[in-house]
Design a protein around this motif. Structure first.
Motif, PDB file in Angstrom:
ATOM      1  N   GLY A  18       0.912  -1.181   0.066  1.00  0.00           N
ATOM      2  CA  GLY A  18      -0.126  -0.133   0.088  1.00  0.00           C
ATOM      3  C   GLY A  18       0.949   1.338  -0.152  1.00  0.00           C
ATOM      4  N   ALA A  22       1.102   3.970  -2.862  1.00  0.00           N
ATOM      5  CA  ALA A  22       0.348   5.348  -2.800  1.00  0.00           C
ATOM      6  C   ALA A  22       1.521   6.286  -2.983  1.00  0.00           C
ATOM      7  N   CYS A 167       0.401   4.058   6.230  1.00  0.00           N
ATOM      8  CA  CYS A 167       0.083   2.878   5.346  1.00  0.00           C
ATOM      9  C   CYS A 167       0.782   1.740   6.182  1.00  0.00           C
ATOM     10  N   LEU A 297      -4.515   4.533   5.002  1.00  0.00           N
ATOM     11  CA  LEU A 297      -4.521   3.480   3.472  1.00  0.00           C
ATOM     12  C   LEU A 297      -4.221   2.162   3.775  1.00  0.00           C
ATOM     13  N   GLY A 298      -5.004   1.160   3.086  1.00  0.00           N
ATOM     14  CA  GLY A 298      -4.587  -0.080   3.296  1.00  0.00           C
ATOM     15  C   GLY A 298      -5.170  -0.591   4.680  1.00  0.00           C
ATOM     16  N   ALA A 315      -5.707  -2.114  -0.823  1.00  0.00           N
ATOM     17  CA  ALA A 315      -4.604  -1.254  -0.751  1.00  0.00           C
ATOM     18  C   ALA A 315      -4.460  -0.578  -2.140  1.00  0.00           C
ATOM     19  N   LEU A 316      -4.399  -1.438  -3.233  1.00  0.00           N
ATOM     20  CA  LEU A 316      -3.977  -0.891  -4.377  1.00  0.00           C
ATOM     21  C   LEU A 316      -4.991   0.116  -5.107  1.00  0.00           C
ATOM     22  N   ASP A 318      -7.114   1.992  -3.065  1.00  0.00           N
ATOM     23  CA  ASP A 318      -7.114   2.870  -2.017  1.00  0.00           C
ATOM     24  C   ASP A 318      -5.805   3.920  -2.731  1.00  0.00           C
ATOM     25  N   ALA A 319      -4.737   3.537  -3.140  1.00  0.00           N
ATOM     26  CA  ALA A 319      -3.766   4.117  -3.510  1.00  0.00           C
ATOM     27  C   ALA A 319      -4.063   5.045  -4.847  1.00  0.00           C
ATOM     28  N   THR A 348     -14.648  -0.436   1.272  1.00  0.00           N
ATOM     29  CA  THR A 348     -14.060  -1.214   2.169  1.00  0.00           C
ATOM     30  C   THR A 348     -14.639  -2.034   3.194  1.00  0.00           C
TER      31      THR A 348
END
Length: 424
Positions: A18, A22, A167, A297-298, A315-316, A318-319, A348
């Motif tokens: 993550g 990001a 993260c 994040l993540g 997580a991907l 999110d970024a 999420t």
């Protein structure tokens, strides 16, 4: 929309998948990044992971999709087997029709290969600076304007930036500052190992992620690294009071939890020469994980268990969404964090709660096991695809759609902010 004059600066805490994603998403916009990793080296521990079409959509948006594809194994189907009687519970083809439906494949990869592909792209970017052995000791969010955030590491280094993104996983220090809640230790223990393909039973060398669902336990296996290795994962409900963490595993402990499982899947427990043991945790979903110039994040934002294989995928996503929000808000970081959060919270949370329900299905016993085994016989692939449309059809170009329009600055305001950051 890339700023080149006085770009915002961001501290990213955590150099896992993550954090790396990001860093890449923000640096590609022109945001200046200091990435703080508590370990002495940048890298990933663990074994295999699964990548749904939504993960590949995010990886393509980050410019690393092809690199990840080169190291992945594209599977033929997803399979659930009953670990008690060896009957097939469900089999979902993920070949041509699946790819046509979701615009991307389903694949499996070694965690280190995925992380390494993103890391290679990150290393090439001049706006990203790495700081290892940087365990965060304190976070000050009290500043105003530029350099509103100050972080001090345990060894005394100090970092300042306009914003911070945590993260840093389940035990996130940044989340501790923003929210202060405790992880929910699940009591579910996961053992992971990688074995050479030659050590796998010949009749189980399937090109598929296979779940052997048992009472209060399950096994998973799938190929890695062009079929040269197999990932093995076993999960069980621990008899002990667990604390979140990772340790070396005990083969004797694993065997003690699988006594009621058929000999065919149980033989897999003899294959690894060593195991790593994860005592897992998640958190109840929250409505807010941002505050001013800080966000998460993540796993720091929405840690989840493994039953849908979506932790890295989320997580991907999110970024990519964070980058899109920063762009949409003209590099106003607090506004971008609010927009990003609003776009991600419901999705999420749905994944976290769905994961818990899937774990119940995996580990069903007694009558619940019989009910589970009766759910899917005769279901067409199209019906399976309909059921996962919400999860796998995620697209970067629509990633802000779930956020209210009220959080999006006007086009004129964004244009003005971008112009201020661009050369004249």
């Amino acid at each position: 929309m890339t700023p080149s004059k006085n770009p915002p600066t961001v501290l990213l805490v955590g150099g896992g998948i993550g954090g790396m994603a990001a860093a890449l998403a923000l640096a590609r916009l022109g945001v200046s990044i200091d990435l703080l990793e508590q370990s002495a080296t940048i890298g990933e521990i663990g074994a295999g992971l699964q990548l749904g079409p939504n993960a590949f959509a995010a990886l393509d948006a980050l410019g690393v999709g092809e690199a990840v594809r080169r190291g992945s194994v594209f599977t033929d189907r997803l399979v659930m087997m009953d670990a008690v009687d060896c009957g097939e519970v469900a089999s979902v083809p993920v070949g041509e029709a699946f790819r046509a439906r979701f615009k991307n494949p389903y694949a499996v990869s070694h965690r280190a290969d995925l992380h390494g592909a993103i890391h290679e792209a990150v290393k090439q970017h001049p706006l990203i600076r790495f700081h290892t052995s940087a365990q965060v000791e304190s976070i000050d969010l009290g500043g105003q304007g530029a350099h509103a955030v100050t972080v001090v590491t345990r060894d005394g280094r100090s970092f300042k930036a306009d914003a911070i993104v945590g993260c840093d996983g389940v035990k996130s220090v940044v989340r501790g500052k923003l929210i202060g809640d405790a992880p929910r230790v699940s009591g579910h223990v996961v053992y992971r190992a990688v074995v050479p393909a030659a050590d796998m039973p010949a009749d189980l060398r399937w090109n598929a992620p296979v779940v052997w669902a048992g009472p209060n336990c399950h096994l998973v296996h799938y190929p890695l690294r062009h079929g040269e290795q197999y990932n093995l994962v076993v999960t069980f409900h621990s008899r002990e009071k667990e604390e979140w963490g990772v340790t070396d595993g005990s083969k004797e402990e694993v065997l003690s939890y699988f006594e009621g499982v058929h000999a065919r899947p149980r033989q897999l427990l003899d294959r690894p020469t060593s195991w790593r043991r994860w005592s897992t945790a998640d958190r109840d979903p929250v409505e807010r994980w941002s505050e001013g110039a800080a966000t998460l994040l993540g796993d720091a934002a929405h840690p989840m268990m493994q039953y849908l294989a979506q932790g890295a995928c989320m997580a991907l996503e999110d970024a990519v969404t964070l980058g899109e929000a920063v762009k949409a808000c003209g590099f106003d970081m607090p506004a971008a964090f609010k927009l990003y959060e609003a776009a991600r919270v419901a999705r999420t949370a749905r994944v976290v709660l769905s994961v818990r329900e899937m774990g119940r299905l995996y580990h069903a016993k007694g009558v619940e096991r019989l009910v589970r085994n009766s759910l899917w016989p005769g279901r067409t692939p199209e019906r399976f695809y309909d059921a996962v449309e919400w999860l796998y059809a995620w697209r970067p170009e629509r990633c802000l759609d779930d956020a209210p329009e009220s959080l999006r600055p006007s086009g004129a305001a964004v244009a003005e902010a971008v112009a201020a950051l661009s050369p004249h």
